[in-house]
Design an enzyme around this catalytic site. Structure first.
Site, mmCIF file in Angstrom:
data_model
loop_
_atom_site.group_PDB
_atom_site.id
_atom_site.type_symbol
_atom_site.label_atom_id
_atom_site.label_comp_id
_atom_site.label_asym_id
_atom_site.label_seq_id
_atom_site.Cartn_x
_atom_site.Cartn_y
_atom_site.Cartn_z
ATOM 1 N N SER A 1 -9.474 0.675 3.178
ATOM 2 C CA SER A 1 -8.689 1.682 2.611
ATOM 3 C C SER A 1 -7.565 1.006 1.646
ATOM 4 C CB SER A 1 -8.055 2.613 3.316
ATOM 5 O OG SER A 1 -7.243 2.075 4.227
ATOM 6 N N SER B 1 -9.778 -1.816 6.946
ATOM 7 C CA SER B 1 -9.102 -1.436 5.719
ATOM 8 C C SER B 1 -8.175 -2.651 5.179
ATOM 9 C CB SER B 1 -8.362 -0.246 5.954
ATOM 10 O OG SER B 1 -9.130 0.746 6.039
ATOM 11 N N LYS C 1 0.850 -1.240 -0.149
ATOM 12 C CA LYS C 1 0.058 0.038 -0.041
ATOM 13 C C LYS C 1 0.772 1.288 0.060
ATOM 14 C CE LYS C 1 -3.883 1.440 2.933
ATOM 15 N NZ LYS C 1 -4.791 1.425 4.169
#
Lengths: 469, 84
Positions: A165, A189, A88
């Site tokens: 996310s 997330s 990420k």
């Protein structure tokens, strides 16, 4: 007479980590060949999915060549040596921008690797690139299409979103654009995009994995997580990340050893009622959940239906104080100086956090202790607990309130508040979209989660095909 | 079905009036200025005003533990302790 043509071997990107690792160790697959297959998959796929913010092909080729040379010289570092992964874009990687999908950080280039990235590099894994995320790894549950990078699309139906996310992590693994990925979870997330993309997403007991070098979102709830295609792959990655002793000094043991163990006689608590304040799950998720429970029973597990001590909706309310307040504290300077350059979702969360009373924040942290004690008590005498993950199927991009509902109507926040390890797993498909559930373990007992999830996976056909967007 | 009793917690505090739509814009602007957010653009202050009432409602929905000695969960880690 003609000899039938031998079917072409499946490309290396389709291999699980366990399969690829074994072939690399035996010298049957080279890390550069595996990497080139993954890069070709990205080239063919990611213009539709947008899982990656940045592909670091040159650095990856260099790392793969080094892995190849080391293995050829007899210096095999372990199961992840030469295997491709991505992180990420809230993770620091030395020399690569860590934008966190924000205009405010387009030029931010860290000098050091995040602790987990450093561990994976030490294990010989090959970093392929940085993955899509909500801005700063957070938001207000909606999607507003106002960031410098497009949102990752759901590879099972690119009209839909993955959930956030860690949006790119789920999409990359589901499509084979990364062997595995790292994300982070504050109120779901990791597990939410894992559920949305049909991948395995796991968080450990807090303290097992270090957060250093990951952009903070909420000090008291942030936790790193892993995305893989199979449960065994998840165990392999977790073993490499924790080592023999976790970040808090606890013995970690090998999760991979739990794969393949019988669950006959296991006692599993089942929460099939989301509780007051939450909607019933979508019908396909409800049917998938009951069918998955039947699989566990057929494998010899004993199921006992229970209720959460504090309903998930109340836990969500607590996180709506804790998360925004801490985010507003962490990013106060950015809100004061650059609110106009933020996307709507991040700004909205920081504005809301600036309005949270200290009294309510502390009430939420006090409730959190109650939730933790209650779930500890509930789990006593059980090997694990299974419940829903999401209560809805992945939403169509741009459609509200479905997008926000996919984010907030979940069963994730109780276990963020309580600090229990948890894994999201695919439990089938409905109209081409993945279904999911969540397996929760006692604190520091990730092994039971892996044992149950691996047994379920081995008894079902859901890992046969990756997403073909 | 087995079930377990929930923990002892008091009821939620009295909720604010759901019809209360929060402060007016002047009040919100003054609040923002007092708290270092005076530089926010008017449209951001307007959004903050919209958020004020729901944030207050969420806060008041959280059950309070009955016992005063039930302290908040521990909140902060020492970064050095987790460094690889």
């Amino acid at each position: 007479m003609t000899v039938p043509a031998r079917p072409a071997a499946p490309p290396p990107w389709t291999l699980t980590l366990a399969e690829a690792s074994a072939r690399v160790a035996r010298g049957e697959l080279s890390p550069p060949a595996l990497l080139e297959s993954v890069l070709a998959r990205i080239e063919a796929t990611d213009d539709r999915v947008h899982a990656y913010i940045r592909v670091a092909a040159a650095q990856a080729r260099e790392a793969a060549a080094q892995a190849q040379a080391e293995i050829a010289a007899g210096r095999w570092r372990g199961p992840l040596h030469g295997l491709p992964f991505a992180v990420k874009d809230t993770y620091d990687v030395a020399g690569l921008p860590a934008t966190a999908a924000s205009r405010l950080r387009l030029d931010h280039v860290p000098a050091h690797d995040a602790a987990l990235v450093a561990r994976l590099k030490s294990a010989g894994a090959v970093l392929v690139g940085k993955l899509a995320t909500w801005e700063f790894g957070t938001g207000n549950a909606g999607e507003y299409f106002d960031l410098p990078f497009p949102p990752a699309r759901n590879p099972w139906d690119i009209a839909r979103l993955t959930g956030g996310s860690s949006t790119g992590a789920g999409a990359a693994v589901a499509t084979g654009m990364a062997g595995f990925a790292l994300g982070s979870d504050t109120t779901g997330s990791v597990r939410l995009p894992a559920a949305g993309t049909g991948t395995v997403g796991m968080i450990c007991t807090p303290g097992r994995l270090p957060l250093d070098g990951i952009l903070p979102n909420c000090w008291s709830l942030d936790i790193p997580g892993v995305f893989t295609w199979t449960v065994e792959d998840c165990a392999i990655v977790m073993d490499a990340l924790t080592g023999p002793q976790d970040a808090a000094g606890h013995p970690a043991g090998s999760l991979r050893r739990s794969v393949g163990r019988s669950i006959a006689g296991a006692r599993i608590a089942v929460v099939d009622d989301p509780g007051a304040g939450s909607p019933r799950p979508d019908a396909p998720l409800e049917r998938g959940f009951e069918a998955a429970l039947a699989v566990l029973e057929s494998l010899g597990a004993t199921l006992v239906r229970v209720r959460l001590p504090i309903p998930a909706a109340e836990c969500l309310a607590a996180t709506r104080m804790i998360g925004p307040a801490e985010s507003a504290a962490i990013h106060e300077r950015e809100l004061v100086e650059h609110a106009d350059r933020m996307g709507f979702a991040l700004r909205d969360k920081l504005l809301a956090g600036s309005l949270v009373r200290a009294v309510d924040y502390l009430a939420a942290q006090r409730l959190r202790r109650t939730v933790a004690d209650g779930i500890d008590t509930l789990l006593r005498g059980f090997d694990a607990l299974v419940t829903y993950g999401t209560l809805h199927l992945p939403p169509i991009a741009g459609v509200e309130p479905e997008t926000s509902a996919f984010t907030v109507d979940t069963m994730y926040t109780p276990f963020n508040l309580s600090g229990h390890p948890s894994l999201s797993q695919c439990t089938g498909f409905a109209d081409g979209l993945p279904l999911n559930w969540q397996i929760v373990g006692n604190r520091f007992d990730e092994a039971s989660i892996v044992r149950i999830a691996a047994a379920y996976e081995a008894a079902t056909p859901w890992r046969r095909e990756r997403a073909q967007p | 079905m087995a079930s377990r009793a929930g923990p002892a917690v008091s009821a939620t505090p009295a909720l604010p009036d759901a019809a209360d739509d929060g402060p007016d814009l002047a009040e919100m602007t003054a609040f923002a200025r007092r708290h270092g957010l005076g530089g926010l653009a008017p449209e951001h202050l307007a959004r903050m005003r919209e958020l004020a009432a729901p944030v207050a409602r969420f806060g008041m929905q959280i059950r309070r533990p009955a016992r005063k000695d039930e302290a908040p969960a521990s909140e902060f880690r020492v970064t050095g302790a987790t460094r690889a």
